[in-house]
Scaffold this motif. Sequence first.
Motif, PDB file in Angstrom:
ATOM      1  N   ARG A 120     -14.457   5.270  16.644  1.00  0.00           N
ATOM      2  CA  ARG A 120     -14.980   6.391  17.427  1.00  0.00           C
ATOM      3  C   ARG A 120     -16.501   6.466  17.345  1.00  0.00           C
ATOM      4  N   ARG A 121     -17.059   6.223  16.160  1.00  0.00           N
ATOM      5  CA  ARG A 121     -18.505   6.246  15.987  1.00  0.00           C
ATOM      6  C   ARG A 121     -19.160   5.157  16.842  1.00  0.00           C
ATOM      7  N   GLY A 122     -18.554   3.979  16.844  1.00  0.00           N
ATOM      8  CA  GLY A 122     -19.073   2.882  17.654  1.00  0.00           C
ATOM      9  C   GLY A 122     -19.016   3.186  19.135  1.00  0.00           C
ATOM     10  N   ARG A 123     -17.913   3.800  19.567  1.00  0.00           N
ATOM     11  CA  ARG A 123     -17.793   4.180  20.978  1.00  0.00           C
ATOM     12  C   ARG A 123     -18.859   5.209  21.356  1.00  0.00           C
ATOM     13  N   ARG A 173       0.849  -1.189   0.000  1.00  0.00           N
ATOM     14  CA  ARG A 173       0.000   0.000   0.000  1.00  0.00           C
ATOM     15  C   ARG A 173       0.882   1.236   0.000  1.00  0.00           C
ATOM     16  N   SER A 174       0.404   2.250  -0.668  1.00  0.00           N
ATOM     17  CA  SER A 174       1.104   3.528  -0.616  1.00  0.00           C
ATOM     18  C   SER A 174       0.834   4.141   0.755  1.00  0.00           C
ATOM     19  N   PRO A 175       1.670   5.078   1.181  1.00  0.00           N
ATOM     20  CA  PRO A 175       1.415   5.727   2.469  1.00  0.00           C
ATOM     21  C   PRO A 175       0.040   6.393   2.526  1.00  0.00           C
ATOM     22  N   GLU A 176      -0.404   6.946   1.406  1.00  0.00           N
ATOM     23  CA  GLU A 176      -1.711   7.602   1.376  1.00  0.00           C
ATOM     24  C   GLU A 176      -2.837   6.585   1.564  1.00  0.00           C
ATOM     25  N   GLU A 177      -2.713   5.415   0.918  1.00  0.00           N
ATOM     26  CA  GLU A 177      -3.731   4.371   1.061  1.00  0.00           C
ATOM     27  C   GLU A 177      -3.761   3.843   2.492  1.00  0.00           C
ATOM     28  N   ALA A 178      -2.599   3.654   3.075  1.00  0.00           N
ATOM     29  CA  ALA A 178      -2.530   3.165   4.451  1.00  0.00           C
ATOM     30  C   ALA A 178      -3.140   4.181   5.412  1.00  0.00           C
ATOM     31  N   ARG A 179      -2.833   5.443   5.204  1.00  0.00           N
ATOM     32  CA  ARG A 179      -3.390   6.490   6.066  1.00  0.00           C
ATOM     33  C   ARG A 179      -4.913   6.531   5.950  1.00  0.00           C
ATOM     34  N   ALA A 180      -5.434   6.447   4.724  1.00  0.00           N
ATOM     35  CA  ALA A 180      -6.879   6.476   4.514  1.00  0.00           C
ATOM     36  C   ALA A 180      -7.551   5.265   5.169  1.00  0.00           C
ATOM     37  N   LEU A 181      -6.931   4.106   5.060  1.00  0.00           N
ATOM     38  CA  LEU A 181      -7.484   2.901   5.671  1.00  0.00           C
ATOM     39  C   LEU A 181      -7.532   3.026   7.190  1.00  0.00           C
ATOM     40  N   PHE A 187     -10.788   3.246   9.737  1.00  0.00           N
ATOM     41  CA  PHE A 187     -10.917   2.346  10.877  1.00  0.00           C
ATOM     42  C   PHE A 187     -11.113   3.136  12.165  1.00  0.00           C
ATOM     43  N   GLN A 188     -10.318   4.169  12.355  1.00  0.00           N
ATOM     44  CA  GLN A 188     -10.403   4.974  13.567  1.00  0.00           C
ATOM     45  C   GLN A 188     -11.740   5.709  13.676  1.00  0.00           C
ATOM     46  N   SER A 189     -12.232   6.254  12.573  1.00  0.00           N
ATOM     47  CA  SER A 189     -13.507   6.968  12.636  1.00  0.00           C
ATOM     48  C   SER A 189     -14.652   6.003  12.931  1.00  0.00           C
ATOM     49  N   GLY A 190     -14.595   4.803  12.393  1.00  0.00           N
ATOM     50  CA  GLY A 190     -15.614   3.802  12.705  1.00  0.00           C
ATOM     51  C   GLY A 190     -15.564   3.388  14.160  1.00  0.00           C
TER      52      GLY A 190
END
Length: 60
Positions: free
Chosen positions: A48-51, A31-39, A43-46
């Motif tokens: 946080r939403r779940g919490r 993965r490119s750094p941009e793809e990894a960051r987006a992934l 994940f983090q926003s999901g």
Amino acid sequence: PRRVRQANLSPGLRQDDQRRENDQTSGVTERSPEEARALLNSFQSGWRRGRAESEDGGAE
């Protein structure tokens, strides 16, 4: 780091070397750094939403 199959097995337990080499090179792309960051951001926003929903008592 990437996992290397059977790297810690004794030689008698390993499968043939050619099959192992084919497993390592079969369509694995980096993965490119941009793809990894987006992934990870997704994940983090999901998470946080779940919490937030859990803290609200699960009300929808």
